[in-house]
Motif scaffolding. Structure first.
Motif, short mmCIF file in Angstrom:
data_model
loop_
_atom_site.label_atom_id
_atom_site.label_comp_id
_atom_site.label_asym_id
_atom_site.label_seq_id
_atom_site.Cartn_x
_atom_site.Cartn_y
_atom_site.Cartn_z
N TRP A 22 0.86 -1.20 0.00
CA TRP A 22 0.00 0.00 0.00
C TRP A 22 0.88 1.23 0.00
CZ3 TRP A 22 -0.66 3.78 3.98
CH2 TRP A 22 -1.60 4.77 3.65
N GLY A 24 1.01 5.19 0.55
CA GLY A 24 0.31 6.32 1.15
C GLY A 24 0.93 7.65 0.79
N GLU A 46 -5.60 7.48 -2.07
CA GLU A 46 -4.84 6.62 -1.16
C GLU A 46 -5.48 6.50 0.21
OE1 GLU A 46 -2.66 5.07 -2.56
OE2 GLU A 46 -1.74 6.26 -4.14
N TYR A 47 -6.39 7.43 0.54
CA TYR A 47 -6.92 7.49 1.91
C TYR A 47 -8.43 7.64 1.94
CZ TYR A 47 -2.10 8.38 3.44
OH TYR A 47 -0.76 8.29 3.68
N PRO A 100 -6.13 3.99 5.38
CA PRO A 100 -5.74 3.51 4.05
C PRO A 100 -6.95 3.11 3.21
CG PRO A 100 -4.31 2.56 5.71
CD PRO A 100 -5.42 3.26 6.45
N THR A 102 -7.66 0.84 0.36
CA THR A 102 -7.00 -0.26 -0.34
C THR A 102 -7.84 -1.52 -0.23
OG1 THR A 102 -4.96 -1.58 -0.46
CG2 THR A 102 -5.67 -0.88 1.73
N TYR A 113 5.00 -1.05 8.65
CA TYR A 113 4.21 0.16 8.47
C TYR A 113 5.15 1.37 8.63
CZ TYR A 113 -0.32 -2.30 8.76
OH TYR A 113 -1.42 -3.11 8.53
N TYR A 238 3.96 4.34 3.83
CA TYR A 238 3.67 3.17 3.00
C TYR A 238 3.79 1.91 3.85
CZ TYR A 238 8.74 2.15 2.52
OH TYR A 238 10.06 1.85 2.76
N SER A 256 -0.06 -0.48 -5.01
CA SER A 256 -0.83 -0.01 -3.87
C SER A 256 -1.99 -0.92 -3.51
CB SER A 256 -1.38 1.41 -4.16
OG SER A 256 -2.25 1.38 -5.26
#
Length: 325
Positions: A22, A24, A46-47, A100, A102, A113, A238, A256
């Motif tokens: 993922w 970010g 992304e969010y 996130p 995703t 993370y 990320y 992602s």
């Protein structure tokens, strides 16, 4: 010779880097208003952006090259995230948080993370109150300020117990990677400042690790009773799997949404969400081969965080937010 050495070093770094599951990066966003393009019916970017106050998005978020950690390669923008008296969400807590967006499984196997955080001398945290920073819904690991034994330090906690602390100096970027093995139920920490590579500062230790892939909060929840705005800065966000990248970089250039992992052992694991608890088993993949024939048996691994279309968390289902609008 120097060029050859640098080339070999770059190949080694690429080979040792983990797989990004993922990204970010804030380079996706042209301005703060782009965060408003996300909704439950239009899950883009992304969010997820829904944990915030009643003010306009520009009151709580801003993206700019001025907010990026200059020590991070591959990313031009960072995020300024603000909390104030208006940023209450389903409680009296001051909070602005991003989740996130995703369909990747962020809660299985070994995950790292990554993020960097900074504060400035202007609009600093109110250290007399607890702040929860970059946390999971179950709070099995997180950063905090405003807690004992030193309220002005940035403290990393396992299940609310401080394990590592550093002075939270204005203008300094603090880089972290939560080192989580969801299968083994352990968490550790890697950290550095500025542009320095990550170093292990706390070995993996037992914890009640769990995520449903939609409950990692990038942001701040403060038990504030003050009046002044607080500004926090984030960069280099990320998540990668299997192998840790210690040099500072962004998630740009990685996938992602998807990842491929191989399970080679059989072990029971359990995962939890804020509303349910379920048990899962992981079966190994085995194969045999000779010079003329080969046989491969493939099994399907099922966990409560298996990738699915859309977020696995219920709508507004964060920190008691069910049904909130």
């Amino acid at each position: 010779m120097k060029a050859v050495t640098a080339f070999v070093a770059s190949l080694f770094a690429a080979a040792s880097a983990g797989t990004i599951v993922w990204n970010g990066s804030f380079d996706y966003y042209g301005s703060a208003t782009d965060f408003n393009t996300w909704s439950w019916s239009n899950q883009v970017g992304e969010y997820q952006y829904y944990i915030h106050g009643s003010g306009p998005v520009t009151e709580y978020l801003d993206v700019s090259t001025a907010y990026a950690n200059p020590g991070i390669s591959g990313e031009s923008k960072g995020l300024k995230l603000s909390i104030d008296q208006t940023s209450t969400w389903n409680s009296a807590f001051w909070r602005t948080e991003l989740i996130p967006q995703t369909t990747a499984n962020l809660g299985t196997g070994q995950k790292y993370y990554h993020f960097s955080v900074k504060r400035a001398a202007t609009n600093p945290p109110l250290f007399s109150y607890e702040h929860q920073v970059v946390f999971f819904e179950s709070h099995f690991t997180e950063l905090k300020v405003g807690i004992s034994p030193n309220q002005t330090q940035l403290q990393w906690c396992i299940q609310s117990n401080p394990k590592y602390a550093v002075d939270f100096t204005p203008g300094v970027w603090y880089n972290f990677a939560y080192d989580i093995n969801f299968s083994a139920g352990t968490v550790g920490l890697w950290a550095s400042t500025g542009s320095a590579p990550l170093q292990r500062v706390y070995a993996q230790t037992a914890a009640s690790t769990s995520t449903n892939s939609a409950d990692w909060h990038l942001g701040v929840l403060a038990f504030d009773a003050g009046t002044a705005t607080e500004d926090w800065y984030f960069s280099g966000v990320y998540i990668e799997t299997d192998t840790l990248t210690t040099t500072l970089r962004s998630g740009n250039g990685g996938s992602s949404n998807t990842t491929t992992t191989t399970t080679t052992t059989t072990s029971p694991t359990s995962t939890k969400t804020s509303t349910t608890t379920s048990s899962t088993k992981t079966s190994s993949t085995s194969s045999t081969s000779s010079t003329t024939t080969s046989k491969t048996t493939t099994t399907t691994t099922t966990t409560t965080t298996t990738s699915a279309a859309g977020p696995t968390q219920t709508k507004y289902g964060q920190c008691g937010g069910n049904g909130y609008s």
